[in-house]
Structures are given as structure tokens and as C-alpha cells.
Design an enzyme around this catalytic site. Structure first.
Site, PDB file in Angstrom:
ATOM      1  N   ARG A   1       0.832  -1.305   0.295  1.00 23.55           N
ATOM      2  CA  ARG A   1      -0.060   0.036  -0.045  1.00 23.55           C
ATOM      3  C   ARG A   1       1.023   1.177  -0.043  1.00 23.55           C
ATOM      4  O   ARG A   1       1.490   1.642   1.010  1.00 23.55           O
ATOM      5  CB  ARG A   1      -0.955  -0.038   1.158  1.00 23.55           C
ATOM      6  CG  ARG A   1      -1.658  -1.181   1.482  1.00 23.55           C
ATOM      7  CD  ARG A   1      -2.833  -0.906   2.407  1.00 23.55           C
ATOM      8  NE  ARG A   1      -3.996  -2.226   2.847  1.00 23.55           N
ATOM      9  CZ  ARG A   1      -4.817  -2.615   1.776  1.00 23.55           C
ATOM     10  NH1 ARG A   1      -5.210  -2.102   0.697  1.00 23.55           N
ATOM     11  NH2 ARG A   1      -5.302  -3.686   2.265  1.00 23.55           N
TER      12      ARG A   1
ATOM     13  N   ILE B   1     -10.350  -9.265  -2.244  1.00 21.48           N
ATOM     14  CA  ILE B   1     -11.491 -10.233  -1.855  1.00 21.48           C
ATOM     15  C   ILE B   1     -12.767  -9.459  -1.662  1.00 21.48           C
ATOM     16  O   ILE B   1     -13.890 -10.148  -1.297  1.00 21.48           O
ATOM     17  CB  ILE B   1     -11.005 -10.916  -0.424  1.00 21.48           C
ATOM     18  CG1 ILE B   1     -10.822  -9.809   0.387  1.00 21.48           C
ATOM     19  CG2 ILE B   1      -9.740 -11.665  -0.631  1.00 21.48           C
ATOM     20  CD1 ILE B   1     -10.777 -10.410   1.907  1.00 21.48           C
ATOM     21  N   ASP B   2     -12.884  -8.094  -1.802  1.00 21.03           N
ATOM     22  CA  ASP B   2     -13.783  -7.388  -1.250  1.00 21.03           C
ATOM     23  C   ASP B   2     -15.203  -7.377  -1.950  1.00 21.03           C
ATOM     24  O   ASP B   2     -16.513  -7.009  -1.577  1.00 21.03           O
ATOM     25  CB  ASP B   2     -13.544  -5.920  -0.956  1.00 21.03           C
ATOM     26  CG  ASP B   2     -12.691  -5.721   0.296  1.00 21.03           C
ATOM     27  OD1 ASP B   2     -12.417  -6.675   0.963  1.00 21.03           O
ATOM     28  OD2 ASP B   2     -11.885  -4.507   0.246  1.00 21.03           O
TER      29      ASP B   2
ATOM     30  N   ARG C   1     -19.858 -15.985  21.983  1.00 16.71           N
ATOM     31  CA  ARG C   1     -18.375 -15.647  21.543  1.00 16.71           C
ATOM     32  C   ARG C   1     -18.230 -14.754  20.318  1.00 16.71           C
ATOM     33  O   ARG C   1     -19.108 -14.947  19.435  1.00 16.71           O
ATOM     34  CB  ARG C   1     -17.802 -17.163  21.276  1.00 16.71           C
ATOM     35  CG  ARG C   1     -17.947 -17.985  22.665  1.00 16.71           C
ATOM     36  CD  ARG C   1     -16.764 -17.470  23.726  1.00 16.71           C
ATOM     37  NE  ARG C   1     -16.700 -18.353  24.901  1.00 16.71           N
ATOM     38  CZ  ARG C   1     -17.341 -18.646  25.929  1.00 16.71           C
ATOM     39  NH1 ARG C   1     -18.470 -17.378  25.970  1.00 16.71           N
ATOM     40  NH2 ARG C   1     -17.069 -19.323  26.972  1.00 16.71           N
TER      41      ARG C   1
HETATM   42  O1  F6P Z   1      -9.190  -4.839   0.673  1.00 17.55           O
HETATM   43  C1  F6P Z   1      -8.957  -6.091   1.105  1.00 17.55           C
HETATM   44  C2  F6P Z   1      -8.855  -5.980   2.625  1.00 17.55           C
HETATM   45  O2  F6P Z   1      -8.512  -7.466   3.046  1.00 17.55           O
HETATM   46  C3  F6P Z   1     -10.033  -5.667   3.065  1.00 17.55           C
HETATM   47  O3  F6P Z   1     -11.131  -6.313   3.201  1.00 17.55           O
HETATM   48  C4  F6P Z   1      -9.498  -5.100   4.736  1.00 17.55           C
HETATM   49  O4  F6P Z   1     -10.242  -4.036   5.263  1.00 17.55           O
HETATM   50  C5  F6P Z   1      -8.198  -4.660   4.336  1.00 17.55           C
HETATM   51  O5  F6P Z   1      -7.616  -5.383   3.112  1.00 17.55           O
HETATM   52  C6  F6P Z   1      -7.164  -4.863   5.443  1.00 17.55           C
HETATM   53  O6  F6P Z   1      -6.071  -4.397   5.047  1.00 17.55           O
HETATM   54  P1  F6P Z   1      -4.538  -4.846   5.577  1.00 17.55           P
HETATM   55  O7  F6P Z   1      -4.061  -6.257   5.048  1.00 17.55           O
HETATM   56  O8  F6P Z   1      -3.675  -3.694   5.048  1.00 17.55           O
HETATM   57  O9  F6P Z   1      -4.922  -5.014   7.093  1.00 17.55           O
END
Ligand code: F6P
Length: 367
Positions: free
Chosen positions: A74, A151-152, A279
Site C-alpha cells: 500500500r 477479496i472485497d 463468543r
Molecule cells: O481490501 C482487502 C482487505 O482485506 C479489506 O477487506 C480489509 O479491510 C483490508 O484489506 C485489510 O488491509 P491490511 O491487510 O492492510 O490490514
């Protein structure tokens, strides 16, 4: 000769490797050169040590691998003009004239920005003496093709994003496992799933596992006392003979005032109001890891191959494209359409226009 660079960016997703493999193999088959750019936009900014000409065998074994074998990031630097200018310089220095970006909406928005700024990068680089006059004339435009790896399942230009099927499979397996222990103890489970601002993974997993309640960002529980309505629904299914309660919460879920709905809060309600033994399970990155299922290998491969074909078909007037699969047909649409959609959806949710948000999402949710 077309020189195609390929990178993966943002969160990794199962099936990204299948797409990279198909791009390399198809590019070579079609007499193009292909460059693997390691570690996403970071690699593009770093330059030659991370931009490596690919041979056919470099992607052997990629099809079944999870994650992204060429790395991802990122990249904060790419969000700034100066960072994108470094990337532009390295693209020109490597001789790349078409770029395939495999990533989610943030990564693809970055790609589209680079494309729209391209003439001013070339002008600045020439002015600063970093490229020659002949480079400036050769690299008047940059072809960019996006493939949605996330994956979203949060983009509208494709029925399903690469990785979403594998993540959903993993979530279902996890919830099935929770069901058996919940059954033994008459317990309630509150499960948080990923998806960022998109509720698809939550909604689809709720449908596939027969969950009792689900919270998604696009359709928050309406009215003041949604907690009571949830409790009544759960009690009714217990009265009908169910021994367990399964509540799925999308990580981006919120109420109609846009306050986040968190798993711990749901647990507190179930414990205090219903005295359910409850839980919490946060599935986390296990949803993104592991090998891709057959669907992600399949769409990754056909979309990767199509990305190369789209590059070969393009001329100077072709906009940046996004490859997708709609109603089982492979598509190449302007990348802008995906980006405008994401911005519109975020605006509707921010303005609490949830009916519009659901309408915008409906092609993806297949309502
Ligand atoms: O965009 C994919 C994703 O897995 C989201 O579902 C999640 O919010 C985010 O990335 C988590 O990001 P990271 O791996 O940077 O914690």
C-alpha cells in the site's frame, strides 16, 4: 514491440498470481515483452532493481499459489504527484509502453491518475533533463489496463472480483466449523468478516451458512431500536427449535447515523438482554490467505489473457480500461466508470442515502 509492465497492488487476493501468469504467458505468445514489477507501486518508484523482464518459466507454478508472488504494497508515495513522477520516469527508462495494474479500487484510482497526468509528467521530466526529446516524443501516452484483484467484491464493472470467491469459501468453512461448536454449547457467535466498505462477503456468507442476522454498510438497520428487533428475531428462531445463533458483521457495518457496529457491542446485547452464552470470532487475514479456488484461477487466467489482447487492440484514443467478467462474458470498460462508481457510492453512504447505496450495489449483490 509492446512492452507490458505488470504489478499487483493493495491487499493481496487469491488468484492474482493466475492473472500475472496469464499476462506473462500471453504477452510472450503474442510477441510482446513483459516486465514483472515487484512490490506494487513501490517497485515502480524504486526502478530497475524491481522491474525485471519476465521469461515464460518465471511464472511456473504461479497458478495454484496464494497471495501475490511478485509482492504488493500500500504505497503512500504513489499518492503524491512527485511519487507518480518517479514512477513515470522508471516506466520510460524501462521502455514500458503499457501497464497492467492488478488491485482494488484505491490501486486502480492511482493508475487512472497516473494516466491522466501522463502528459504533464513527460513535460516536467523533459524540462528537468531527465528524459530526452526523442523519449518525450515516443512516450506521448501510456496505456493502462486494470484488473480487479480484491477479496472485497466492491467494484461494479465485474460480477466478481478476483479473490472474492476464495475468501467466501474460507469464510463459509470457518462458519461451518463454528456452527458445530456453537451447537454443542447452545451458543451464539458473532463473526466479523472483511470487506472494507462493502458488505458482499458478509451478505454472501450469511446466505451460504444460513446465519440468523447480518450487518452490512450499505443497508444499516433502520430506526432507533434495531437492537430490540434483532433480539426478537433471534429469540423467534430459538423458539422454533434452533440451538444456536449466528450473527455476521461486515467490518465496515454501521448504524443509520454512521456509527460503527462492532462485534463486541453485539455480544454485549446478546449477553445482557438474552443471557445467551456468546463468543466473538474475528476471521481477519485468514480470509485472504491460502490458495485460490478454481473460480479465482479461472477468472484470473482469462482476465489476464484479455488484458494483453486489450493492449494490442488499443490505439492512442483508447482510454484506460478495466477488465471484468459480466454475465459470464469477458469485458473491457473504461477504468473511469469503476472509479466514478466508487466515489458515488461513498457519497451516497456519507449522505445517508441508503436506498441509493443499495441500488448502486445491486448489480454486484444481484438483487
Ligand atoms: O481490501 C482487502 C482487505 O482485506 C479489506 O477487506 C480489509 O479491510 C483490508 O484489506 C485489510 O488491509 P491490511 O491487510 O492492510 O490490514
Amino acid at each position: 514491440v509492446k512492452k507490458i509492465g505488470v504489478l499487483t497492488s493493495g491487499g493481496d487476493a487469491q488468484g492474482m498470481n493466475a492473472a500475472v501468469r496469464a499476462i506473462v504467458r500471453m504477452a510472450i505468445y503474442r510477441n510482446c515483452e513483459c516486465f514483472l514489477i515487484y512490490d506494487g507501486y513501490n517497485g515502480l518508484i524504486a526502478g530497475s532493481s524491481k522491474i525485471i523482464k519476465a521469461k515464460r518459466e518465471d511464472v511456473s507454478g504461479f497458478l495454484t499459489l496464494g497471495g501475490t508472488a511478485i509482492g504488493t504494497a500500500r504505497c503512500m508515495e504513489f499518492r503524491e504527484y512527485e511519487g507518480r513522477q518517479k514512477a513515470a520516469l522508471n516506466i520510460i527508462k524501462s521502455g514500458i509502453n503499457a501497464l497492467v495494474v492488478i488491485g482494488g479500487d484505491g490501486s486502480l484510482t492511482g493508475a487512472d491518475t497516473l494516466r491522466s497526468e501522463w502528459p504533464s509528467h513527460v513535460k516536467d521530466l523533459l524540462k528537468d533533463g531527465k528524459i530526452s526529446e526523442s523519449d518525450a516524443q515516443t512516450y506521448t501516452s501510456l496505456m493502462i489496463v486494470g484488473i480487479v484483484g480484491s477479496i472485497d467484491n466492491d467494484l461494479t464493472t465485474t460480477d466478481i472480483t478476483i479473490g472474492a470467491h476464495s475468501a467466501l469459501t474460507r469464510i463459509c468453512e470457518a462458519i461451518d466449523a463454528l456452527q458445530s461448536t456453537a451447537f454443542s454449547h447452545h451458543r451464539a457467535f458473532v463473526v466479523e468478516v472483511m470487506g472494507r466498505n462493502c458488505g458482499w462477503l458478509a451478505l454472501a456468507s450469511a446466505i451460504c451458512t444460513g446465519a440468523d442476522y447480518v450487518f452490512i454498510p450499505e443497508d444499516p438497520p433502520r430506526g432507533e431500536d434495531w437492537e430490540t428487533r434483532m433480539c426478537e428475531a433471534l429469540q423467534n428462531s430459538r423458539k422454533a427449535g434452533k440451538r444456536t445463533s449466528m450473527i455476521i458483521v461486515a467490518e465496515g457495518a454501521c448504524d443509520s447515523n454512521l456509527n460503527p457496529i462492532k462485534v463486541e457491542y453485539i455480544k454485549e446485547i446478546l449477553t445482557q438482554r438474552l443471557q445467551y452464552d456468546t463468543r466473538v470470532t474475528i476471521l481477519g487475514h485468514v480470509q485472504r490467505g491460502g490458495s485460490p479456488n478454481f473460480r479465482d484461477r479461472y477468472i484470473g487466467t482469462i482476465q489476464g489473457a484479455e488484458a494483453v489482447e486489450a493492449i494490442l487492440r488499443a490505439d492512442a484514443s483508447t482510454p484506460s480500461l478495466i477488465i471484468g467478467t459480466l454475465e459470464n462474458k469477458i469485458t473491457a470498460q473504461p477504468l473511469k466508470s469503476a472509479i466514478i462508481f466508487t466515489q458515488q457510492l461513498a457519497k451516497e453512504i456519507k449522505n445517508k442515502n441508503f436506498e441509493n447505496a443499495i441500488k448502486l450495489r445491486s448489480p454486484t449483490f444481484k438483487k
